[in-house]
Write an enzyme that holds these catalytic residues in place. Structure first.
Site, PDB file in Angstrom:
ATOM      1  N   GLY A  54      30.602  26.078   2.314  1.00 15.64           N
ATOM      2  CA  GLY A  54      31.717  27.030   1.771  1.00 15.64           C
ATOM      3  C   GLY A  54      31.507  28.108   0.889  1.00 15.64           C
ATOM      4  N   ARG A  55      31.453  27.986  -0.231  1.00 14.10           N
ATOM      5  CA  ARG A  55      31.491  29.064  -1.168  1.00 14.10           C
ATOM      6  C   ARG A  55      30.234  29.633  -1.332  1.00 14.10           C
ATOM      7  NH1 ARG A  55      34.517  24.853  -5.423  1.00 14.10           N
ATOM      8  NH2 ARG A  55      33.112  23.924  -4.145  1.00 14.10           N
TER       9      ARG A  55
ATOM     10  N   ASP B 133      38.655  19.561  10.697  1.00 14.53           N
ATOM     11  CA  ASP B 133      38.554  18.641   9.675  1.00 14.53           C
ATOM     12  C   ASP B 133      39.779  18.188   9.281  1.00 14.53           C
ATOM     13  OD1 ASP B 133      37.527  16.891   7.435  1.00 14.53           O
ATOM     14  OD2 ASP B 133      37.211  18.813   6.288  1.00 14.53           O
ATOM     15  N   LEU B 134      40.297  17.253   9.638  1.00 13.07           N
ATOM     16  CA  LEU B 134      41.759  16.679   9.294  1.00 13.07           C
ATOM     17  C   LEU B 134      41.954  15.198   9.112  1.00 13.07           C
ATOM     18  CD1 LEU B 134      44.190  18.464  12.152  1.00 13.07           C
ATOM     19  CD2 LEU B 134      43.333  19.273   9.752  1.00 13.07           C
ATOM     20  N   LYS B 135      40.769  14.443   9.173  1.00 11.87           N
ATOM     21  CA  LYS B 135      40.628  13.254   8.877  1.00 11.87           C
ATOM     22  C   LYS B 135      41.872  12.152   9.398  1.00 11.87           C
ATOM     23  CE  LYS B 135      38.018  14.444   4.539  1.00 11.87           C
ATOM     24  NZ  LYS B 135      38.180  16.050   4.597  1.00 11.87           N
ATOM     25  N   PHE B 136      41.840  12.132  10.662  1.00 10.31           N
ATOM     26  CA  PHE B 136      42.845  11.157  10.998  1.00 10.31           C
ATOM     27  C   PHE B 136      42.808   9.708  10.657  1.00 10.31           C
ATOM     28  CE2 PHE B 136      42.233  14.434  14.490  1.00 10.31           C
ATOM     29  CZ  PHE B 136      43.175  14.979  14.034  1.00 10.31           C
ATOM     30  N   HIS B 137      43.808   9.169  10.192  1.00 14.87           N
ATOM     31  CA  HIS B 137      43.854   7.669   9.709  1.00 14.87           C
ATOM     32  C   HIS B 137      45.105   7.290  10.184  1.00 14.87           C
ATOM     33  CE1 HIS B 137      42.923   4.485   6.157  1.00 14.87           C
ATOM     34  NE2 HIS B 137      43.344   4.260   7.472  1.00 14.87           N
ATOM     35  N   ASP B 138      45.397   6.348  11.219  1.00 15.65           N
ATOM     36  CA  ASP B 138      46.839   6.033  11.624  1.00 15.65           C
ATOM     37  C   ASP B 138      46.433   4.693  12.619  1.00 15.65           C
ATOM     38  OD1 ASP B 138      49.519   5.703  12.335  1.00 15.65           O
ATOM     39  OD2 ASP B 138      49.628   7.787  11.773  1.00 15.65           O
TER      40      ASP B 138
ATOM     41  N   LYS C 263      34.341  25.353   9.618  1.00 17.38           N
ATOM     42  CA  LYS C 263      35.092  23.946   9.691  1.00 17.38           C
ATOM     43  C   LYS C 263      36.573  24.787   9.428  1.00 17.38           C
ATOM     44  CE  LYS C 263      34.819  21.383   5.844  1.00 17.38           C
ATOM     45  NZ  LYS C 263      36.384  21.164   5.244  1.00 17.38           N
TER      46      LYS C 263
ATOM     47  N   GLN D 102      30.651  20.712  -6.980  1.00 18.06           N
ATOM     48  CA  GLN D 102      30.005  19.835  -6.286  1.00 18.06           C
ATOM     49  C   GLN D 102      29.069  19.029  -7.387  1.00 18.06           C
ATOM     50  OE1 GLN D 102      30.335  18.763  -3.179  1.00 18.06           O
ATOM     51  NE2 GLN D 102      31.203  20.394  -2.031  1.00 18.06           N
TER      52      GLN D 102
ATOM     53  N   ARG E 238      23.672  22.976  -1.572  1.00 19.55           N
ATOM     54  CA  ARG E 238      23.581  24.466  -2.373  1.00 19.55           C
ATOM     55  C   ARG E 238      22.186  24.791  -2.476  1.00 19.55           C
ATOM     56  NH1 ARG E 238      28.193  24.279  -2.032  1.00 19.55           N
ATOM     57  NH2 ARG E 238      29.956  24.366  -3.334  1.00 19.55           N
TER      58      ARG E 238
ATOM     59  N   ASN F  50      46.439   3.756  18.672  1.00 20.46           N
ATOM     60  CA  ASN F  50      47.430   4.595  19.716  1.00 20.46           C
ATOM     61  C   ASN F  50      47.351   6.104  19.345  1.00 20.46           C
ATOM     62  OD1 ASN F  50      48.646   4.827  22.191  1.00 20.46           O
ATOM     63  ND2 ASN F  50      50.430   5.194  21.024  1.00 20.46           N
ATOM     64  N   THR F  51      48.126   6.054  17.959  1.00 16.73           N
ATOM     65  CA  THR F  51      48.341   7.513  17.547  1.00 16.73           C
ATOM     66  C   THR F  51      46.986   8.461  17.265  1.00 16.73           C
ATOM     67  OG1 THR F  51      50.224   6.632  16.225  1.00 16.73           O
ATOM     68  CG2 THR F  51      49.371   8.865  15.528  1.00 16.73           C
TER      69      THR F  51
ATOM     70  N   THR G  59      34.292  11.164  -1.446  1.00 19.96           N
ATOM     71  CA  THR G  59      33.224  11.220  -2.325  1.00 19.96           C
ATOM     72  C   THR G  59      34.025  11.824  -3.722  1.00 19.96           C
ATOM     73  OG1 THR G  59      32.970  13.726  -1.770  1.00 19.96           O
ATOM     74  CG2 THR G  59      31.216  12.198  -1.151  1.00 19.96           C
TER      75      THR G  59
HETATM   76  O1  C5P Z   1      32.342  25.379  -0.952  1.00 18.40           O
HETATM   77  P1  C5P Z   1      31.701  24.148  -0.888  1.00 18.40           P
HETATM   78  O2  C5P Z   1      30.377  24.434  -0.119  1.00 18.40           O
HETATM   79  O3  C5P Z   1      31.755  23.241  -1.885  1.00 18.40           O
HETATM   80  O4  C5P Z   1      32.646  23.562   0.501  1.00 18.40           O
HETATM   81  C1  C5P Z   1      32.295  22.537   1.070  1.00 18.40           C
HETATM   82  C2  C5P Z   1      33.388  21.724   1.925  1.00 18.40           C
HETATM   83  O5  C5P Z   1      33.048  20.522   2.551  1.00 18.40           O
HETATM   84  C3  C5P Z   1      34.951  21.922   1.419  1.00 18.40           C
HETATM   85  O6  C5P Z   1      35.716  22.305   2.700  1.00 18.40           O
HETATM   86  C4  C5P Z   1      35.002  20.717   1.142  1.00 18.40           C
HETATM   87  O7  C5P Z   1      36.463  20.106   1.201  1.00 18.40           O
HETATM   88  C5  C5P Z   1      34.295  19.767   2.040  1.00 18.40           C
HETATM   89  N1  C5P Z   1      33.960  18.295   1.709  1.00 18.40           N
HETATM   90  C6  C5P Z   1      33.055  18.412   0.736  1.00 18.40           C
HETATM   91  N2  C5P Z   1      32.629  17.023   0.248  1.00 18.40           N
HETATM   92  C7  C5P Z   1      33.030  15.891   1.217  1.00 18.40           C
HETATM   93  C8  C5P Z   1      33.866  16.161   2.370  1.00 18.40           C
HETATM   94  C9  C5P Z   1      34.220  17.382   2.639  1.00 18.40           C
HETATM   95  O8  C5P Z   1      32.864  19.216  -0.281  1.00 18.40           O
HETATM   96  N3  C5P Z   1      32.984  14.465   0.678  1.00 18.40           N
END
Ligand code: C5P
Length: 247
Positions: free
Chosen positions: A226-227, A78-83, A51, A206, A197, A86-87, A135
């Site tokens: 992620g982490r 994951d750029l979450k478009f909102h416009d 991602k 989280q 997790r 057409n855009t 969230t």
């Molecule tokens: O490091 P971690 O596992 O918490 O990363 C989760 C990823 O998911 C991050 O890129 C975070 O921005 C994204 N994310 C999130 N909760 C959301 C939407 C996206 O943790 N509701």
């Protein structure tokens, strides 16, 4: 890259989901190209889906997409478009031409915007997901600042239903929402969930976490992690342990 061109016929979902390793999307939340490359090098073949978020894309642009494609990785942009419709349709076409497998839009952009996004990628391998309510919003903020009377949980479900009805391919949601979204939106609808997790990992910031195995058991198609992987001393070993727990 397995699904790169803009003129391929759609599949029901980006490939690889059925294998445990295909379900894990690693959040490439790093600042620099060097950090991204180091992580990709250390994860090697153990992870096939990444991602790319606003931070990395704003800083590196298409270079990071090219790097991932050159390594034959799948991509969730994951750029979450909102416009206006057409855009958003235009930008969905653009990112589809990059060969990304998943991109996303805010469901609060409305049905017309989501229909336009879905139409823009028709016939391509790119799938468009909806983000419902971020969230980071509390139930109180949703009521008092956004003036949404339905309540947070019902609003999330309503927006997921609107996304499905508008032809979008899935949703990004909390693990707690998986079963309700699945019941509302049906089997073919992709559910991608962060907030997972393993029992052995730190929760970090989280709040309402679930283990990867439990999230998949409840019906998640993909897990954004992620982490627990990227901050591990041995990222490949952490990824392998998670994938093993899914198997
Ligand atoms: O490091 P971690 O596992 O918490 O990363 C989760 C990823 O998911 C991050 O890129 C975070 O921005 C994204 N994310 C999130 N909760 C959301 C939407 C996206 O943790 N509701």
């Amino acid at each position: 890259m397995k699904s790169t061109t803009n003129n391929q016929q759609p599949t029901t979902a980006p490939t690889g989901r059925s294998r445990p390793e295909g379900r894990v999307i690693v959040a490439l939340d790093v600042d620099t190209f060097d950090q991204a490359r180091r992580l990709l090098d250390s994860l090697g073949e153990s992870v096939s889906f990444y991602k790319v978020g606003l931070q990395l894309y704003t800083s590196l642009g298409q270079a990071v997409i090219k790097e991932l494609r050159d390594r034959d990785k799948r991509i969730f942009l994951d750029l979450k478009f909102h416009d206006i419709p057409n855009t958003v349709a235009s930008v969905c076409k653009v990112v589809s031409s990059f060969g990304v497998d998943l991109c996303n839009v805010h469901a609060l952009g409305g049905a017309a915007m989501m229909r336009a996004a879905a139409a823009a990628v028709e016939g391509c391998n790119t799938r468009v997901l909806a983000v419902t309510i971020l969230t980071s919003h509390t139930p109180e903020a949703v009521r008092d600042e956004l003036h949404i009377e339905l309540g947070l949980e019902q609003e999330v479900l309503a927006l997921a239903g609107l996304a499905a009805g508008s032809g979008l391919h899935g949703v990004v949601c909390s693990p707690r929402e998986i079963e309700a979204v699945r019941a509302r939106c049906g089997e073919g609808f992709l559910i991608v969930t962060p907030g997972v997790r393993p029992a052995w990992a730190e929760a970090n910031d989280q709040k309402r976490i679930m283990t990867p195995a439990e999230a998949v058991k409840r019906g998640a198609d993909y897990l954004v992690i992620g982490r627990p992987i990227t901050a591990a001393t041995d990222p490949a070993a952490a990824a392998a342990r998670i994938i093993d727990e899914l198997g």
